[in-house]
Design an enzyme around this catalytic site. Structure first.
Site, mmCIF file in Angstrom:
data_model
loop_
_atom_site.group_PDB
_atom_site.id
_atom_site.type_symbol
_atom_site.label_atom_id
_atom_site.label_comp_id
_atom_site.label_asym_id
_atom_site.label_seq_id
_atom_site.Cartn_x
_atom_site.Cartn_y
_atom_site.Cartn_z
ATOM 1 N N SER A 144 0.820 -1.220 0.000
ATOM 2 C CA SER A 144 0.000 0.000 0.000
ATOM 3 C C SER A 144 0.852 1.268 0.000
ATOM 4 O O SER A 144 0.328 2.365 -0.207
ATOM 5 C CB SER A 144 -0.960 0.003 1.203
ATOM 6 O OG SER A 144 -0.231 -0.050 2.418
ATOM 7 N N SER A 149 0.249 -4.052 10.674
ATOM 8 C CA SER A 149 -0.572 -3.942 11.907
ATOM 9 C C SER A 149 -2.051 -4.129 11.579
ATOM 10 O O SER A 149 -2.840 -3.189 11.715
ATOM 11 C CB SER A 149 -0.307 -2.624 12.641
ATOM 12 O OG SER A 149 -0.152 -1.524 11.786
HETATM 13 N N1 LIG Z 1 1.734 -13.913 5.775
HETATM 14 C C1 LIG Z 1 2.131 -12.642 5.595
HETATM 15 N N2 LIG Z 1 1.240 -11.618 5.724
HETATM 16 C C2 LIG Z 1 1.649 -10.353 5.541
HETATM 17 N N3 LIG Z 1 2.933 -9.982 5.223
HETATM 18 C C3 LIG Z 1 3.842 -10.966 5.085
HETATM 19 C C4 LIG Z 1 3.487 -12.326 5.263
HETATM 20 N N4 LIG Z 1 4.606 -13.067 5.051
HETATM 21 C C5 LIG Z 1 5.605 -12.237 4.781
HETATM 22 N N5 LIG Z 1 5.165 -10.955 4.792
HETATM 23 C C6 LIG Z 1 6.059 -9.786 4.603
HETATM 24 O O1 LIG Z 1 6.222 -9.237 5.898
HETATM 25 C C7 LIG Z 1 5.941 -7.837 5.889
HETATM 26 C C8 LIG Z 1 4.938 -7.465 6.977
HETATM 27 O O2 LIG Z 1 5.543 -7.402 8.221
HETATM 28 P P1 LIG Z 1 4.811 -6.611 9.384
HETATM 29 O O3 LIG Z 1 5.671 -6.761 10.572
HETATM 30 O O4 LIG Z 1 4.508 -5.241 8.929
HETATM 31 O O5 LIG Z 1 3.459 -7.441 9.555
HETATM 32 S S1 LIG Z 1 2.413 -7.415 10.766
HETATM 33 O O6 LIG Z 1 2.178 -6.014 11.122
HETATM 34 O O7 LIG Z 1 2.973 -8.162 11.889
HETATM 35 O O8 LIG Z 1 1.192 -8.081 10.248
HETATM 36 C C9 LIG Z 1 5.296 -7.507 4.565
HETATM 37 O O9 LIG Z 1 5.952 -6.316 4.167
HETATM 38 P P2 LIG Z 1 5.198 -5.115 3.425
HETATM 39 O O10 LIG Z 1 4.927 -5.634 2.045
HETATM 40 O O11 LIG Z 1 6.207 -4.011 3.454
HETATM 41 O O12 LIG Z 1 3.951 -4.763 4.185
HETATM 42 C C10 LIG Z 1 5.564 -8.708 3.681
HETATM 43 O O13 LIG Z 1 6.628 -8.424 2.812
HETATM 44 N N1 LIG Z 2 2.585 6.924 -3.958
HETATM 45 C C1 LIG Z 2 2.973 5.949 -4.774
HETATM 46 N N2 LIG Z 2 2.777 6.037 -6.111
HETATM 47 C C2 LIG Z 2 3.173 5.032 -6.916
HETATM 48 N N3 LIG Z 2 3.788 3.905 -6.503
HETATM 49 C C3 LIG Z 2 4.000 3.761 -5.198
HETATM 50 C C4 LIG Z 2 3.611 4.770 -4.267
HETATM 51 N N4 LIG Z 2 3.936 4.354 -3.032
HETATM 52 C C5 LIG Z 2 4.520 3.153 -3.181
HETATM 53 N N5 LIG Z 2 4.567 2.800 -4.464
HETATM 54 C C6 LIG Z 2 5.143 1.553 -5.011
HETATM 55 O O1 LIG Z 2 4.359 0.485 -4.505
HETATM 56 C C7 LIG Z 2 5.177 -0.598 -4.118
HETATM 57 C C8 LIG Z 2 4.920 -0.923 -2.656
HETATM 58 O O2 LIG Z 2 5.339 0.155 -1.864
HETATM 59 P P1 LIG Z 2 5.912 -0.081 -0.403
HETATM 60 O O3 LIG Z 2 6.237 1.253 0.150
HETATM 61 O O4 LIG Z 2 6.994 -1.101 -0.423
HETATM 62 O O5 LIG Z 2 4.611 -0.672 0.322
HETATM 63 P P2 LIG Z 2 4.477 -1.413 1.721
HETATM 64 O O6 LIG Z 2 5.600 -0.954 2.596
HETATM 65 O O7 LIG Z 2 3.136 -0.980 2.244
HETATM 66 O O8 LIG Z 2 4.524 -2.879 1.419
HETATM 67 C C9 LIG Z 2 6.618 -0.178 -4.404
HETATM 68 O O9 LIG Z 2 7.000 -0.721 -5.640
HETATM 69 C C10 LIG Z 2 6.552 1.322 -4.482
HETATM 70 O O10 LIG Z 2 7.509 1.864 -5.333
#
Ligand SMILES: Nc1ncnc2c1ncn2[C@@H]1O[C@H](COP(=O)(O)OS(=O)(=O)O)[C@@H](OP(=O)(O)O)[C@H]1O
Ligand SMILES: Nc1ncnc2c1ncn2[C@@H]1O[C@H](COP(=O)(O)OP(=O)(O)O)[C@@H](O)[C@H]1O
Length: 210
Positions: free
Chosen positions: A41, A111
């Protein structure tokens, strides 16, 4: 488990230098900016962009990102509901310490459960916990899928017993939050615009000066 639960024979030790003095030293107010939302997101993107913007304004901030904290402090935790709750609790406690030190602590974690975020809010005074909801549709996050995790989740290939958030594990959006980041006319704000929205809130609410 003997170290858990209610501690006995442990007493709070008050230090002579207090938060207001630290804040005065660096001319800002310690707080927690808690960024929540689905994987993909834009949480980390906003966290880094906000961190950079605050730095360029001479304000001290620090990012606690879920992915990164899981490499160290929380490396023993997975994605079961209990582990996610403990993950959030620990990060909430660390964020509280950073805020007490006078920093603007940016916590970016999925979260997913409302009760866990509310528990972190309850650790601070209400106005020092700024909840930012990345209100991006699942389709947008899934389309981005920078780590290929949605693809794996859809294929049932995420290892372990825990589900993937938004696919087979719930995400509970905030019922009320301080800031919402969302698309306008189907267009997502740029990282710079997202950070600007948070900086404006911090500025208008007096956090950028002691
Ligand atoms: N099962 C599952 N569900 C959600 N996410 C997963 C899972 N397994 C691995 N990942 C990776 O772990 C990142 C999320 O970690 P968080 O500590 O933010 O998760 S939480 O708040 O405890 O739910 C999350 O990173 P972000 O994509 O940056 O959100 C994922 O890359
Ligand atoms: N405001 C935005 N506009 C376009 N692309 C975005 C934007 N924010 C994030 N992205 C792209 O979306 C993807 C996920 O972003 P990221 O910050 O890693 O999300 P999260 O931490 O919630 O998993 C990345 O490839 C990032 O470059």
């Amino acid at each position: 488990m003997s170290a858990m639960g209610n501690p006995t024979n442990i007493f709070w030790h008050e230090c002579p230098v207090v938060k207001t003095e630290r804040q005065k030293l660096i001319d800002q107010q310690g707080c927690v900016v808690w960024i929540t939302g689905l994987s993909g997101s834009g949480k980390s993107t906003l966290a880094c962009s906000l961190n950079r913007e605050l730095h360029s304004r001479g304000k001290l901030s620090y990012v606690l990102d879920g992915d990164n904290v899981r490499h160290g402090l929380n490396k023993n935790l997975g994605f079961s509901p209990e582990d996610r709750t403990e993950n959030i609790r620990r990060v909430g406690e660390v964020a509280k310490l950073f805020a007490d030190a006078g920093l603007i602590c940016i916590a970016s974690l999925i979260s997913p459960y409302r009760k866990d975020r509310d528990a972190c809010r309850a650790m601070l005074t209400d106005d020092n916990f700024i909840e930012v909801f990345m209100n991006m549709p699942l389709e947008v996050c899934e389309e981005r899928d920078p780590k290929g995790l949605y693809k794996l989740a859809r294929a049932g290939k995420i290892r372990g017993t825990a589900g993937f958030t938004g696919i087979d594990d719930p995400y509970e959006p905030p019922l009320s939050c301080e800031i919402k980041i969302e698309q306008k006319n189907g267009i997502c704000p740029t990282p710079c615009e997202m950070a600007g929205q948070v900086v404006s809130y911090l500025d208008e609410n007096g956090f950028l000066h002691a």
